[in-house]
Design an enzyme around this catalytic site. Structure first.
Site, mmCIF file in Angstrom:
data_model
loop_
_atom_site.group_PDB
_atom_site.id
_atom_site.type_symbol
_atom_site.label_atom_id
_atom_site.label_comp_id
_atom_site.label_asym_id
_atom_site.label_seq_id
_atom_site.Cartn_x
_atom_site.Cartn_y
_atom_site.Cartn_z
ATOM 1 N N PRO A 10 0.701 -1.226 0.101
ATOM 2 C CG PRO A 10 -0.320 -1.253 2.070
ATOM 3 C CD PRO A 10 0.530 -2.216 1.137
ATOM 4 C CG ASN A 11 -0.320 4.308 1.259
ATOM 5 O OD1 ASN A 11 -1.194 4.997 0.761
ATOM 6 N ND2 ASN A 11 -0.308 3.900 2.696
ATOM 7 N NE ARG A 18 2.104 14.231 -0.407
ATOM 8 C CZ ARG A 18 1.028 14.373 0.428
ATOM 9 N NH1 ARG A 18 0.027 13.922 -0.043
ATOM 10 N NH2 ARG A 18 1.356 14.779 1.767
ATOM 11 C CE1 TYR A 23 9.251 4.853 2.801
ATOM 12 C CE2 TYR A 23 7.535 6.713 2.961
ATOM 13 C CZ TYR A 23 8.219 5.552 3.234
ATOM 14 O OH TYR A 23 7.645 5.076 4.478
ATOM 15 C CG ASN A 73 8.560 -2.036 0.293
ATOM 16 O OD1 ASN A 73 7.841 -2.426 1.271
ATOM 17 N ND2 ASN A 73 9.134 -1.092 -0.214
ATOM 18 C CB ALA A 76 1.631 -0.032 6.449
ATOM 19 C CG HIS A 79 5.528 -2.360 9.964
ATOM 20 N ND1 HIS A 79 6.659 -2.749 9.956
ATOM 21 C CD2 HIS A 79 5.234 -1.376 9.313
ATOM 22 C CE1 HIS A 79 7.602 -2.110 9.386
ATOM 23 N NE2 HIS A 79 6.627 -1.352 8.811
ATOM 24 C CG ASP A 86 -0.800 -17.350 7.970
ATOM 25 O OD1 ASP A 86 0.493 -17.680 8.487
ATOM 26 O OD2 ASP A 86 -1.679 -17.303 8.433
ATOM 27 C CD GLU A 97 10.570 -8.003 5.274
ATOM 28 O OE1 GLU A 97 10.962 -9.154 5.886
ATOM 29 O OE2 GLU A 97 10.368 -7.149 6.283
ATOM 30 C CG HIS A 99 11.269 -2.514 4.424
ATOM 31 N ND1 HIS A 99 9.907 -2.379 4.395
ATOM 32 C CD2 HIS A 99 11.602 -3.854 5.131
ATOM 33 C CE1 HIS A 99 9.423 -3.629 4.708
ATOM 34 N NE2 HIS A 99 10.420 -4.324 5.226
ATOM 35 C CB ILE A 100 12.569 2.605 0.151
ATOM 36 C CG1 ILE A 100 11.740 1.636 -1.154
ATOM 37 C CG2 ILE A 100 13.046 3.824 -0.300
ATOM 38 C CD1 ILE A 100 10.873 2.392 -1.805
ATOM 39 C CB SER A 101 12.721 4.084 4.854
ATOM 40 O OG SER A 101 11.687 3.137 5.548
ATOM 41 N NE ARG A 106 10.577 5.689 8.496
ATOM 42 C CZ ARG A 106 9.616 5.771 7.421
ATOM 43 N NH1 ARG A 106 9.538 4.745 6.609
ATOM 44 N NH2 ARG A 106 8.315 6.385 7.528
ATOM 45 N NE ARG A 110 7.320 4.053 9.868
ATOM 46 C CZ ARG A 110 6.077 4.329 9.057
ATOM 47 N NH1 ARG A 110 5.834 3.048 8.427
ATOM 48 N NH2 ARG A 110 5.425 5.213 9.068
HETATM 49 O O1 CA2 Z 1 10.652 1.736 3.585
HETATM 50 C C1 CA2 Z 1 9.986 1.190 3.078
HETATM 51 O O2 CA2 Z 1 10.018 0.711 1.770
HETATM 52 C C2 CA2 Z 1 8.435 0.944 3.872
HETATM 53 O O3 CA2 Z 1 8.188 -0.436 3.484
HETATM 54 C C3 CA2 Z 1 7.294 1.759 3.202
HETATM 55 C C4 CA2 Z 1 6.304 1.725 3.772
HETATM 56 C C5 CA2 Z 1 6.232 1.693 5.484
HETATM 57 O O4 CA2 Z 1 4.988 1.605 6.079
HETATM 58 C C6 CA2 Z 1 7.187 0.910 5.860
HETATM 59 O O5 CA2 Z 1 7.143 0.825 7.211
HETATM 60 C C7 CA2 Z 1 8.554 0.879 5.271
HETATM 61 C C8 CA2 Z 1 5.242 2.896 3.311
HETATM 62 C C9 CA2 Z 1 5.183 3.094 1.817
HETATM 63 C C10 CA2 Z 1 4.364 4.412 1.757
HETATM 64 O O6 CA2 Z 1 4.835 4.843 0.500
HETATM 65 C C11 CA2 Z 1 5.022 5.893 0.012
HETATM 66 C C12 CA2 Z 1 5.559 6.479 -0.725
HETATM 67 C C13 CA2 Z 1 5.945 7.750 -1.108
HETATM 68 C C14 CA2 Z 1 4.860 8.910 -0.889
HETATM 69 C C15 CA2 Z 1 3.978 8.271 0.182
HETATM 70 C C16 CA2 Z 1 4.130 6.792 0.650
#
Ligand code: CA2
Length: 148
Positions: A10-11, A18, A23, A73, A76, A79, A86, A97, A99-101, A106, A110
């Site tokens: 998601p997102n 954003r 990110y 990836n 959210a 978590h 499963d 797996e 994660h960009i960040s 954080r 997370r």
């Molecule tokens: O660091 C990552 O890749 C995460 O998986 C990104 C998730 C976050 O919930 C994880 O804790 C870490 C969030 C993705 C949201 O992506 C966005 C990208 C650009 C702008 C807004 C949200």
């Protein structure tokens, strides 16, 4: 069967639009290009994104018998989702797996990942390069039969 499935949760469709401080400025299309470039000869990438947990689970089920590995990836859902864990537990080939960040720098919520209970590798904080590293590793395992 030479497809590597790259799943984004998601997102992540908003990547590059954003929160660039967290990110970066690159988009999911840039991730797709990077993954294709990282792919060894003879392998292909199938890049997917969904904001819906059930859709991600369905794609994991479809990957059984059709994909040599999954790069995920989960956003959210990392978590929160025992259901994605499963589903991944029904899939035998390598799972990495990404994660960009750097999630461990954080918020505390997370720091735990359900998906990490299954993942053969976990990459966090390398930005988009994490996807490329995961693709290279899956190609290596699939080509050589190296242990995951
Ligand atoms: O660091 C990552 O890749 C995460 O998986 C990104 C998730 C976050 O919930 C994880 O804790 C870490 C969030 C993705 C949201 O992506 C966005 C990208 C650009 C702008 C807004 C949200």
């Amino acid at each position: 069967m030479n497809t590597i499935l790259v799943l984004n949760g998601p997102n992540l469709n908003l990547l590059g639009q954003r929160q660039p401080e967290t990110y970066g400025y690159e988009t999911l299309e840039d991730v797709a290009r990077l993954c294709e470039a990282a792919c060894a000869e003879g392998f292909t990438v199938r890049m997917l994104q969904s904001n819906h947990e059930g859709q991600i689970i369905d794609w994991i089920h479809e990957a059984r018998g059709t994909a040599v590995g999954i790069v995920i990836n989960p956003g959210a859902f990392t978590h929160t989702s025992i259901a994605i864990l499963d589903a991944l537990n029904t899939y035998d080939p390598p799972v990495i797996e990404v994660h960009i960040s750097q999630v461990h720098k954080r918020e505390a919520f997370r720091h735990h990942s359900y998906v990490s209970h299954r993942a053969d590798g976990v990459i966090a904080g390398l930005g988009l390069e994490g996807y490329a590293a995961a693709i290279r590793r899956i190609c290596q395992i699939a080509a050589k039969g190296a242990p995951a």
